[in-house]
Structure formats: structure tokens, C-alpha cells
Design a protein around this motif. Structure first.
Motif, PDB file in Angstrom:
ATOM      1  N   ALA A  45       0.761  -1.249   0.124  1.00 21.94           N
ATOM      2  CA  ALA A  45      -0.142  -0.072   0.086  1.00 21.94           C
ATOM      3  C   ALA A  45       0.922   1.132  -0.169  1.00 21.94           C
ATOM      4  N   LEU A  46       1.917   1.157   0.759  1.00 17.42           N
ATOM      5  CA  LEU A  46       2.869   2.481   0.957  1.00 17.42           C
ATOM      6  C   LEU A  46       3.411   2.629  -0.667  1.00 17.42           C
ATOM      7  N   ASP A  47       3.960   1.472  -0.954  1.00 21.83           N
ATOM      8  CA  ASP A  47       4.562   1.595  -2.548  1.00 21.83           C
ATOM      9  C   ASP A  47       3.617   2.179  -3.689  1.00 21.83           C
ATOM     10  N   PHE A  48       2.279   1.888  -3.554  1.00 21.14           N
ATOM     11  CA  PHE A  48       1.316   2.262  -4.428  1.00 21.14           C
ATOM     12  C   PHE A  48       0.785   3.816  -3.926  1.00 21.14           C
ATOM     13  N   GLY A  49       1.181   4.308  -2.655  1.00 15.67           N
ATOM     14  CA  GLY A  49       0.539   5.328  -2.573  1.00 15.67           C
ATOM     15  C   GLY A  49      -0.700   5.540  -1.895  1.00 15.67           C
ATOM     16  N   ILE A  50      -0.921   4.500  -1.176  1.00 14.88           N
ATOM     17  CA  ILE A  50      -2.346   4.178  -0.711  1.00 14.88           C
ATOM     18  C   ILE A  50      -2.375   4.394   0.676  1.00 14.88           C
ATOM     19  N   LEU A  51      -3.191   5.358   1.417  1.00 17.30           N
ATOM     20  CA  LEU A  51      -3.091   5.598   2.955  1.00 17.30           C
ATOM     21  C   LEU A  51      -4.056   4.734   3.535  1.00 17.30           C
ATOM     22  N   THR A  52      -3.462   3.921   4.501  1.00 16.38           N
ATOM     23  CA  THR A  52      -4.317   2.808   5.079  1.00 16.38           C
ATOM     24  C   THR A  52      -4.040   3.171   6.807  1.00 16.38           C
ATOM     25  N   THR A  53      -5.046   2.351   7.290  1.00 17.53           N
ATOM     26  CA  THR A  53      -5.028   2.293   8.576  1.00 17.53           C
ATOM     27  C   THR A  53      -4.784   0.739   9.273  1.00 17.53           C
ATOM     28  N   HIS A  54      -4.322   0.841  10.542  1.00 19.01           N
ATOM     29  CA  HIS A  54      -4.394  -0.829  11.185  1.00 19.01           C
ATOM     30  C   HIS A  54      -4.463  -0.429  12.617  1.00 19.01           C
ATOM     31  N   TYR A  55      -4.497  -1.502  13.364  1.00 17.54           N
ATOM     32  CA  TYR A  55      -4.375  -1.351  14.659  1.00 17.54           C
ATOM     33  C   TYR A  55      -2.997  -1.671  15.154  1.00 17.54           C
ATOM     34  N   ASP A  56      -2.376  -0.752  15.820  1.00 19.52           N
ATOM     35  CA  ASP A  56      -1.013  -0.801  16.469  1.00 19.52           C
ATOM     36  C   ASP A  56      -1.018  -1.115  17.791  1.00 19.52           C
ATOM     37  N   HIS A  57      -0.456  -2.371  17.981  1.00 22.57           N
ATOM     38  CA  HIS A  57      -0.304  -3.196  19.259  1.00 22.57           C
ATOM     39  C   HIS A  57       0.434  -2.482  20.397  1.00 22.57           C
ATOM     40  N   GLU A  58       1.516  -1.539  19.734  1.00 24.71           N
ATOM     41  CA  GLU A  58       2.269  -1.129  20.835  1.00 24.71           C
ATOM     42  C   GLU A  58       1.493   0.332  21.472  1.00 24.71           C
ATOM     43  N   LEU A  59       0.607   0.741  20.541  1.00 28.32           N
ATOM     44  CA  LEU A  59      -0.035   2.018  21.013  1.00 28.32           C
ATOM     45  C   LEU A  59      -1.305   1.741  21.383  1.00 28.32           C
ATOM     46  N   ASP A  60      -1.821   0.504  21.184  1.00 30.52           N
ATOM     47  CA  ASP A  60      -2.993  -0.146  21.556  1.00 30.52           C
ATOM     48  C   ASP A  60      -4.249   0.588  21.156  1.00 30.52           C
ATOM     49  N   TYR A  61      -4.268   0.953  19.806  1.00 32.70           N
ATOM     50  CA  TYR A  61      -5.339   1.830  19.179  1.00 32.70           C
ATOM     51  C   TYR A  61      -5.128   1.537  17.766  1.00 32.70           C
ATOM     52  N   HIS A  62      -6.268   1.852  16.669  1.00 29.93           N
ATOM     53  CA  HIS A  62      -6.232   1.915  15.281  1.00 29.93           C
ATOM     54  C   HIS A  62      -5.229   3.447  15.048  1.00 29.93           C
ATOM     55  N   VAL A  63      -4.470   3.148  14.127  1.00 30.55           N
ATOM     56  CA  VAL A  63      -3.779   4.544  13.726  1.00 30.55           C
ATOM     57  C   VAL A  63      -3.659   4.739  12.067  1.00 30.55           C
ATOM     58  N   VAL A  64      -3.337   5.713  11.681  1.00 29.01           N
ATOM     59  CA  VAL A  64      -2.827   5.925  10.269  1.00 29.01           C
ATOM     60  C   VAL A  64      -1.590   5.323  10.106  1.00 29.01           C
ATOM     61  N   GLN A  65      -1.446   4.381   8.924  1.00 24.14           N
ATOM     62  CA  GLN A  65      -0.106   3.933   8.989  1.00 24.14           C
ATOM     63  C   GLN A  65       0.890   5.120   8.443  1.00 24.14           C
TER      64      GLN A  65
END
Length: 186
Positions: A45-65
Motif C-alpha cells: 500500500a505504501l509503495d502504491f501511495g495508498i493511505l491505510t489504517t491498522h491496529y497498532d499493538h504498541e500504541l493500543d489503538y487504530h492508527v494511520v499507517q
């Protein structure tokens, strides 16, 4: 929620930040994702310029990648042609130019009884004004701001137009921290 709702959440989160603040790793109020991206999918997704979100286990919430736009040239933060894949860099540039245009219009055209002409506003006047204005946009240890430094101001006149060019270093976002440990024998 729909993809449109999620896109609106990301856009709203981005618009709530100052231009020099990256949206990378900023939290979103999402309970879960329908499709949880694998690491390879995130990289693609990053290589193709796509902004994505995901759950970040260290921060303990969903984030913008990562705060990226659809520009595909992403080997460098700023490319030789001045383009960037990073949203924050594009927002800084747009905000700075907008503020310059509005302030210059108010300063040089905003008088009811007089208007600028070649006698009352010289190239030196424009250059000195821009230098003073840009100085107010430089970040310091006491205040965050849009740019780190500026330079190369040039003003040329052609007919009834002043063409003004300048260069600047944006207050680049920091998107990642990369730590490297070295193992010592003793």
C-alpha cells in the motif's frame, strides 16, 4: 462503517492537525477493521501511495499507517522536482503559499486611497517584505512553525507583474524512529 466514513474520519483527523504535524501513527476511533492488513499488504500500500489504517499493538489503538498521498515517487521525502509523497510536506507548502498570498494582498493592495505602482512598490520592497514575513514562519526552540529556514528570494518585474521566487526547508515530519543496538562483548 463504510469506507467513505473511514475516509472522512482520516480526513477530519488530518484537518485537525497543523500542517507540520504528521498524521502518521495518529489514532482513530475505530473498533475494528473488516480486513486486517498483513505486513506485506501494508508495504505494498505504501509503495502504491495508498493511505491505510491498522491496529497498532504498541500504541493500543487504530492508527494511520503513514501520511502519504497518491504520488508514486516515494524513494525520497522530497523529489528533485519538488514533489513529495508525504501529505505533511504538501500541506506545509500549500499553507505557506496561501498565507503569503493573503498577507501580500492585504499589505500591497488593501489600501482604499492608494494602490501599488512601480514607483511606490519596488522589487526591493517586495523582497524585504517577503523576508520579514517568512521569518515569522520559521520554527524555533520556543515555537513550532511551518519551515526550518528560507532563502533565495528573487523578484523580477515584467510589464505590470512582479514575479517572486523563494526557497524554503519545510518543517519535515518525523514518521519513524529507527533504533540500532550493538552487542558488546565486554
Amino acid at each position: 462503517k463504510s469506507q467513505l466514513h473511514k475516509a472522512a474520519m482520516v480526513l477530519g483527523r488530518l484537518c485537525g492537525l497543523t500542517p507540520q504535524t504528521p498524521i502518521t501513527f495518529k489514532g482513530l476511533n475505530i473498533d475494528s477493521e473488516i480486513h486486517k492488513l498483513e505486513d506485506g499488504e501494508k508495504e505494498a500500500a505504501l509503495d502504491f501511495g495508498i493511505l491505510t489504517t491498522h491496529y497498532d499493538h504498541e500504541l493500543d489503538y487504530h492508527v494511520v499507517q503513514q501520511g502519504i498521498n497518491s504520488l508514486q515517487k516515494n524513494n525520497y521525502l522530497v523529489n528533485e522536482d519538488g514533489t513529495s509523497h508525504d501529505i505533511a510536506v504538501r500541506r506545509i507548502t500549500a499553507q505557506l503559499n496561501k498565507e503569503i498570498i493573503i498577507a501580500a494582498k492585504k499589505t500591497f493592495f488593501g489600501k482604499d486611497t492608494s494602490g501599488p505602482n512601480r514607483n511606490t512598490v519596488t522589487e526591493e520592497d517586495i523582497s524585504a517584505w517577503l523576508q520579514g514575513f517568512l521569518q515569522t514562519k520559521v520554527a524555533s526552540s520556543l515555537e513550532d512553525n511551518l519551515i526550518i529556514r528560507f532563502g533565495d528570494i528573487s523578484v523580477t518585474v515584467e510589464s505590470d507583474n512582479y514575479f517572486v521566487n523563494y526557497s524554503f526547508v519545510p518543517n519535515y515530519p518525523i514518521s519513524k524512529l529507527i533504533f540500532t543496538g550493538t552487542l558488546l562483548e565486554k
